[in-house]
Design a protein around this motif. Structure first.
Motif, short mmCIF file in Angstrom:
data_model
loop_
_atom_site.label_atom_id
_atom_site.label_comp_id
_atom_site.label_asym_id
_atom_site.label_seq_id
_atom_site.Cartn_x
_atom_site.Cartn_y
_atom_site.Cartn_z
N UNK A 46 0.87 -1.15 -0.23
CA UNK A 46 0.02 -0.09 -0.01
C UNK A 46 0.75 1.15 0.01
N UNK A 47 0.51 2.13 -0.97
CA UNK A 47 1.63 3.44 -0.93
C UNK A 47 1.13 4.28 0.08
N UNK A 48 1.61 4.80 0.97
CA UNK A 48 1.31 5.94 1.85
C UNK A 48 0.93 7.09 1.45
N UNK A 49 1.34 7.23 0.10
CA UNK A 49 1.08 8.81 -0.50
C UNK A 49 -0.02 8.26 -1.45
N UNK A 50 -0.91 7.52 -1.21
CA UNK A 50 -1.87 7.17 -2.50
C UNK A 50 -3.40 7.95 -2.23
N UNK A 51 -3.15 8.71 -1.14
CA UNK A 51 -4.70 9.12 -0.71
C UNK A 51 -5.15 10.29 -1.80
N UNK A 366 8.07 4.19 -12.27
CA UNK A 366 8.25 4.42 -10.69
C UNK A 366 6.88 3.96 -9.94
N UNK A 367 6.79 3.04 -9.13
CA UNK A 367 6.05 2.41 -8.44
C UNK A 367 5.37 2.79 -7.11
N UNK A 368 5.79 4.27 -6.85
CA UNK A 368 5.32 5.07 -5.70
C UNK A 368 5.24 6.17 -5.93
N UNK A 369 4.66 7.08 -5.09
CA UNK A 369 4.72 8.48 -5.04
C UNK A 369 5.80 9.07 -4.71
N UNK A 370 6.72 9.70 -5.62
CA UNK A 370 8.16 10.30 -5.17
C UNK A 370 8.29 11.46 -5.58
N UNK A 371 8.91 12.39 -4.68
CA UNK A 371 9.39 13.69 -5.06
C UNK A 371 10.06 13.76 -6.51
N UNK A 372 9.60 14.83 -7.28
CA UNK A 372 10.40 14.97 -8.50
C UNK A 372 11.89 15.38 -8.27
N UNK A 373 12.23 16.24 -7.31
CA UNK A 373 13.54 16.40 -6.82
C UNK A 373 14.54 15.17 -6.66
N UNK A 374 13.58 14.13 -5.95
CA UNK A 374 14.54 12.99 -5.55
C UNK A 374 14.80 12.22 -6.79
N UNK A 375 13.66 12.24 -7.82
CA UNK A 375 14.09 11.55 -9.01
C UNK A 375 15.07 12.42 -9.76
N UNK A 376 15.09 13.71 -9.77
CA UNK A 376 16.18 14.43 -10.43
C UNK A 376 17.35 14.02 -10.05
N UNK A 424 21.32 5.21 -7.92
CA UNK A 424 21.16 6.15 -7.09
C UNK A 424 19.69 5.93 -6.18
N UNK A 425 18.78 5.45 -7.12
CA UNK A 425 17.61 5.55 -6.47
C UNK A 425 17.38 4.42 -5.43
N UNK A 426 18.23 3.50 -5.31
CA UNK A 426 18.10 2.57 -4.40
C UNK A 426 18.68 3.07 -3.20
N UNK A 427 19.68 4.19 -3.28
CA UNK A 427 20.18 4.44 -1.96
C UNK A 427 19.24 5.59 -1.55
N UNK A 428 18.23 6.10 -2.06
CA UNK A 428 17.44 6.91 -1.56
C UNK A 428 16.59 6.63 -0.29
N UNK A 429 16.76 7.48 0.65
CA UNK A 429 15.95 7.08 2.06
C UNK A 429 14.39 7.41 1.77
N UNK A 430 13.48 6.95 2.39
CA UNK A 430 12.14 7.22 2.55
C UNK A 430 11.88 8.78 2.64
N UNK A 431 12.87 9.43 3.50
CA UNK A 431 12.45 10.72 3.79
C UNK A 431 12.71 11.66 2.57
N UNK A 432 13.86 11.29 1.64
CA UNK A 432 14.41 11.89 0.75
C UNK A 432 13.32 11.66 -0.51
N UNK A 433 12.56 10.49 -0.38
CA UNK A 433 11.63 10.35 -1.69
C UNK A 433 10.37 10.84 -1.51
N UNK A 434 10.14 11.10 -0.21
CA UNK A 434 8.94 11.83 0.22
C UNK A 434 8.41 13.00 -0.45
#
Length: 696
Positions: A46-51, A366-376, A424-434
């Protein structure tokens, strides 16, 4: 969803799904081939940002905040107009319209009367301003340019227009006076800086657009139609809420697979929209059997085109041209001129163009809601570059997997960055992707009240901001809120920084006289505006009434109307006097179909009645008027000073305005063109501005 779901946020983040790296999800020809990584197919959590708001409702306070922000920008535009600061006027008008355009993705906002009325008022004032200035600033929109072009086309000098080189095309490039005048407008007139800008963008989009058109079997020269539709701007939105390079309205776009929601709008995706446009144009050609008529249908409607063909007995665009609305009359000349110049710009004096680079990219899922800055960050570029490659994304985040399906969302990233992106994506923390958004604390707010606004507990909000629940939040402090916790409820707070928070000055009502009105029990801004024959938004502006404040009984309102100052209401809000009494509905009603741009005031004036009477006949609020709506109108009985009633109906007349056509006037009065021609002894469909027509 609300806070019980949020309590699982930290736990579920630990098990957020991985991404899937797959080539070919809409990638360009230069995309690097990448073998699918099966390890990326982790079990879907369940994606916590799916609301999202599944109840299809929206907090009215959010809409009110955005409407007020748009109104403030409008006021700044009016103030800049009084200062004669042309660039600032255009910037502020465009800013106000942009805020309103972003509201269209909120559920049911088009049914909001305040939204409808404010949008109409801002656009009306912008169009009036465009009409009276000599030169548009380069920052003006494509729609302002097309309005200005329609006003200026007739006076263009064609003596210096070079003869075109012969270029073989499937769509006829007819060269006649209207087309030559359009070429002159783009090469020598006010349209030149705009066309220069479009040419600069052309290398970014046109090559791949031609490739898509060839794949769909549509003439590739038709890609230049996007120049006059959008100025090659993929995120532009018209007053009719048409969106993107090809200006699809939502209904037509959905027929060709273009989806739109709070998270993304495929109409803004250059390549999906281009493929849809190629299919749509080909369908129109199959229906009409003529490319010029197909293009006219793209701008107008097939029903209108067929009706003009039937009324004129002609089956060519040039034969029915005078029967069409002015915008459609000039649409094919605009297309032919744009295509002719764009295919050989140097021949028409366009040299040293600063061309943008062709767009190329790789793609990842990308299979979750991720900040575009993190994707960048994962791709080695900025979040703005990711946004630029993915203009269809409406938020600063990818959509949750619940919205876009099991594969996730296909994100475009710079060519050649897939492998490093994955590492790089594999090293992102949940806080960075939020995907965070910012809430700026206002006077009187507390941690508890802010948390409640976003459907959070105070403990959650405090935890997101590394503070204790007992800590006092000060005015101006910026708090982090997970963006999709409240989607789409709190977008307003994220958006607020786009406009100034200081109240805009209320412009003085020049050349008008002031009257006052004290609010009575049961009255609303809508009813008062209708009684005085003014716009609701003007009434707000004159009295600086925001959308967050309600009228109070006994409140004194200032109202400005043209004419002599009697300090009396133009239309009394209580019982009318004998001389003011409005005629009752009598006899058989006529029906008037509302045209785009018409107002209750203009319609009432055409029929010799009042706004309030027109509203009463149709059991409606004046602010709810919409294009295409049919209104009942009764002929008013004329009463003499002695009280005798003249039962014979007064002859109805109409003075032709600039831009009117015989067809548009027939639509206005719901009668056929043939009847108007017969009543006025007209042999041709052509009309001249200022002529007085008898309406049978």
């Amino acid at each position: 969803m609300r806070s019980p779901y949020r309590t699982l946020l930290i736990i579920t983040l630990l098990f957020a799904p991985l991404i899937t790296i797959i080539s070919g999800c809409g990638s360009s020809k230069t995309t690097t081939n990448q073998t699918a990584d099966t390890t990326a197919h982790a079990p879907k959590s369940v994606d916590p940002f799916a609301s999202l708001d599944n109840k299809n409702e929206i907090d009215s306070a959010v809409v009110e905040e955005r409407l007020e922000a748009a109104r403030q920008e409008w006021l700044r535009a009016l103030a800049a107009e009084q200062r004669k600061d042309k660039n600032e006027v255009v910037r502020r008008f465009e800013g106000s319209i942009d805020i309103l355009n972003r509201l269209i993705y909120f559920p049911n906002v088009n049914q909001n009367k305040d939204f409808q009325e404010l949008t109409k008022s801002v656009i009306e004032d912008y169009e009036k301003y465009v009409s009276k200035i000599d030169v548009l600033p380069p920052s003006a929109s494509i729609f302002a340019l097309r309005q200005k072009f329609n006003e200026e086309m007739a006076k263009m000098d064609i003596r210096n227009v070079p003869k075109p080189e012969v270029i073989k095309t499937q769509v006829p490039m007819t060269m006649n006076v209207p087309v030559e005048k359009t070429i002159a407008y783009f090469t020598e007139g006010n349209g030149r800086p705009f066309f220069t800008k479009w040419l600069g963008r052309s290398k970014r989009y046109i090559p791949k657009m031609k490739e898509i058109f060839r794949e769909e079997g549509t003439p590739e020269e038709l890609v230049y139609l996007s120049m006059i539709e959008s100025g090659l701007n993929p995120i532009v939105t018209s007053k009719a809420q048409a969106v993107g390079l090809w200006q699809f309205i939502e209904g037509t776009g959905s027929l060709y697979g273009l989806k739109s929601n709070w998270w993304f709008d495929n109409r803004r995706d250059p390549w999906k929209a281009t493929r849809a446009a190629a299919k749509h144009l080909k369908d129109l050609y199959r229906a009409m059997g003529d490319w010029h008529l197909a293009l006219a249908c793209y701008d107008c409607s097939m029903t209108r085109i067929r009706r003009c063909m039937a009324e004129t007995g002609d089956s060519t665009f040039w034969g029915i041209r005078d029967c069409l609305p002015v915008e459609t009359q000039n649409y094919i000349p605009l297309y032919i001129a744009a295509a002719t110049i764009a295919m050989d710009p140097a021949h028409y004096g366009f040299t040293n163009i600063q061309y943008e680079n062709p767009q190329s990219y790789d793609t990842v899922y990308v299979r979750e809601a991720v900040d575009l800055n993190a994707i960048g960050h994962a791709a080695g570029v900025s979040g703005l570059e990711i946004k630029d490659l993915n203009p269809e994304l409406l938020q600063s985040s990818t959509p949750p997997v619940e919205i876009c399906g099991a594969n996730g969302y296909c994100v475009k990233i710079p060519t050649g960055t897939v492998q490093k992106f994955y590492e790089r994506y594999a090293k992102l923390t949940p806080e960075e992707k939020r995907p965070w958004m910012i809430h700026t604390v206002e006077r009187g707010e507390s941690l508890r009240s802010i948390a409640h606004e976003y459907g959070l507990t105070p403990e959650q909000l405090a935890d997101y901001n590394n503070m204790s629940t007992s800590e006092r939040v000060k005015r101006g402090k910026r708090l982090r809120v997970p963006m999709s916790v409240m989607a789409p409820h709190a977008i307003a707070s994220n958006d607020a920084s786009s406009t100034s928070t200081a109240p805009a000055p209320v412009p003085a009502a020049k050349n008008n006289t002031k009257t006052t009105h004290r609010v009575k029990r049961g009255e609303t801004l809508n009813s008062i505006a209708a009684n005085f024959g003014v716009r609701v938004s003007d009434l707000r502006n004159w009295n600086n009434i925001s959308y967050r404040h309600k009228l109070k009984r006994g409140q004194l309102l200032a109202i400005y109307k043209p004419g002599k100052n009697t300090n009396q209401p133009i239309a009394n809000s209580s019982q009318p006097t004998a001389s003011e009494e409005k005629p009752a509905a009598s006899g058989k009603p006529q029906f008037h179909k509302v045209r785009p741009g018409e107002t209750m005031t203009s319609i009432a004036a055409n029929y010799g009645t009042s706004v309030s009477q027109l509203a009463e006949w149709n059991n409606m609020e004046p602010s709810s008027l919409q294009a295409g709506q049919k209104l009942k109108v009764f002929a008013a009985n004329k009463t003499s000073a002695k009280g005798d009633t003249d039962a014979s109906p007064r002859k109805k007349t109409y003075r032709v305005r600039s831009g009117d056509t015989l067809s548009s006037i027939a639509d206005r009065f719901s009668i056929s063109m043939a009847k108007i021609k017969k009543a006025n002894h007209l042999r041709k469909n052509k009309l001249t501005a200022g002529r007085l027509l008898v309406i049978p």
